[in-house]
Design an enzyme around this catalytic site. Structure first.
Site, PDB file in Angstrom:
ATOM      1  CE1 TYR A   1      -2.597   5.416  -7.082  1.00 56.74           C
ATOM      2  CE2 TYR A   1      -2.678   5.531  -4.683  1.00 56.74           C
ATOM      3  CZ  TYR A   1      -2.964   4.868  -5.854  1.00 56.74           C
ATOM      4  OH  TYR A   1      -3.625   3.668  -5.812  1.00 56.74           O
TER       5      TYR A   1
ATOM      6  CD  GLU B   1      -7.154  -4.353   0.397  1.00 56.57           C
ATOM      7  OE1 GLU B   1      -5.976  -4.105   0.122  1.00 56.57           O
ATOM      8  OE2 GLU B   1      -7.501  -5.298   1.126  1.00 56.57           O
TER       9      GLU B   1
ATOM     10  CD  GLU C   1      -5.207  -2.663  -3.663  1.00 56.34           C
ATOM     11  OE1 GLU C   1      -5.562  -3.404  -2.721  1.00 56.34           O
ATOM     12  OE2 GLU C   1      -4.512  -1.642  -3.474  1.00 56.34           O
TER      13      GLU C   1
ATOM     14  CG  HIS D   1      -3.697  -6.375  -1.066  1.00 51.74           C
ATOM     15  ND1 HIS D   1      -3.398  -5.034  -1.084  1.00 51.74           N
ATOM     16  CD2 HIS D   1      -2.527  -7.017  -1.278  1.00 51.74           C
ATOM     17  CE1 HIS D   1      -2.084  -4.885  -1.289  1.00 51.74           C
ATOM     18  NE2 HIS D   1      -1.554  -6.075  -1.416  1.00 51.74           N
TER      19      HIS D   1
ATOM     20  CD  GLU E   1      -2.785  -1.490   0.222  1.00 51.03           C
ATOM     21  OE1 GLU E   1      -2.728  -0.805  -0.819  1.00 51.03           O
ATOM     22  OE2 GLU E   1      -3.574  -2.439   0.356  1.00 51.03           O
TER      23      GLU E   1
HETATM   24 ZN    ZN Z   1      -3.472  -0.397  -2.578  1.00 50.18          ZN
HETATM   25 ZN    ZN Z   2      -4.647  -3.363  -0.957  1.00 47.14          ZN
END
Ligand code: ZN
Ligand code: ZN
Length: 345
Positions: free
Chosen positions: A125, A185, A219, A222, A118
């Site tokens: 970004y 997520e 993701e 996750h 994460e």
């Molecule tokens: Zn993420």
């Molecule tokens: Zn994640």
């Protein structure tokens, strides 16, 4: 309310393989050959295999292209980055807080890797924004979550759900927070992903979309990890498997999808070439159904059993090495596979 026990730092009387996923005992020593769940080590290997950093991605083309996007496209682009930045920031911390209550050293290890990923997402970004806009604009984008009312409503849905667990860590609140996690997520990222993939299929901002694709792949793992944790907690604590929880889960996915659609209308709506709002709406309902089912809930939307954005599958399910959609770099971190493992190096 029964508060969950925190994992203790070291317990010489307890076995390495813990006695329970929560409220159990474990020495807290990590030996991957002596862990409670057989799926933990394969998951660890897959998570490591995904390793990437934004530094691998050359932004040169995107830097030239960004000013040529329409002003609505630019605005949507920045708003979606702003949204993702908030979600990934919160997610980093949530993972650590959940980890404190998992009484199993291998699951703690997986949560640490998840949190690390994460952090990389957040880095990406900043990396994209610092390439294509001024520092002032970048700061603004990172503050969207405070100022944009629709975004705020959507994010508070998640952050309030997480807060419930953080303030009162019980089994019930852990389970509920995992439902919010799967929404974060596994659903809330997805219309943002669709926006970037749609740009990529029109040959726009391909470097950013490459990064989004890497994030998407993380993701997916996750969501799978939290799904496992959710199911194991219920498995070991079957009294918590109630109709009330199932109803809560189904309603949460429904509400989340409606918030997502409202946000999609505002951000993507009628102003993105090649992405129809009606298709996006169907896609969000399809994803909400899919995620609800993963956690064992009734689907919140009747019908919506197939993915209406057929083209997206090729972007989303990218298997490394098989695609030329994105600028696939030589990814030296991922060279270790079963066929080319540590043993032979
Ligand atoms: Zn993420
Ligand atoms: Zn994640």
């Amino acid at each position: 309310m029964n508060r969950l026990k925190q994992r203790i730092l070291i317990d010489s009387e307890a076995p390495n393989k813990s006695t329970g996923i929560v409220n159990g005992r474990s020495s807290n020593i990590l030996n991957w050959d002596d862990v409670r769940f057989s799926w933990a080590y394969p998951k660890y290997k897959r998570m490591l295999g995904n390793f990437w950093t934004p530094f691998e991605i050359n932004m040169a083309k995107d830097i030239k292209q960004f000013p040529t996007l329409s002003s609505r496209e630019q605005e949507s682009f920045l708003k979606i980055i702003g949204l993702l930045a908030l979600l990934d920031s919160v997610q980093t911390d949530y993972a650590g807080k959940v980890a404190d209550y998992l009484t199993d050293s291998s699951l703690n290890a997986l949560m640490i890797i998840l949190a690390q990923q994460e952090v990389v997402h957040n880095h990406s970004y900043s990396y994209v924004l610092s390439s294509i806009v001024s520092k002032k604009k970048q700061d603004e984008v990172f503050d969207f979550w405070k100022n944009d009312p629709i975004l705020k409503k959507r994010n508070e849905f998640i952050t309030n759900g997480y807060k419930g667990f953080v303030e009162s860590p019980t089994i019930e609140n852990l389970l509920k927070s995992i439902i919010y996690d799967v929404i974060l997520e596994g659903l809330f990222f997805y219309s943002g992903f669709a926006f970037f993939y749609n740009l990529a299929r029109n040959q726009k901002m391909v470097a950013t979309s490459t990064m989004i694709n890497y994030i998407n792949r993380d993701e997916q793992l996750h969501v799978g990890l939290f799904e496992k944790i959710y199911k194991e907690v219920l498995n070991e604590n079957p009294d918590y498997q109630t109709d009330e929880l199932r109803k809560f889960g189904q309603d949460a996915f429904k509400q989340a999808a409606l918030l997502e659609i409202e946000w999609g209308r505002d951000i993507i709506g009628a102003h993105v070439e090649g992405l129809l709002m009606s298709d996006l709406e169907d896609y969000i309902k399809f994803m909400a159904n899919k995620r609800a089912k993963q956690l064992g809930f009734e689907e919140p939307f009747q019908g919506y059993k197939t993915n209406p954005l057929k083209w997206i599958i090729a972007y989303q399910e990218v298997d490394r090495g098989k695609t030329d959609f994105f600028e696939q770099k030589s990814r030296q971190y991922t060279k270790t596979s079963d066929a080319n493992g540590f043993d032979e190096l």
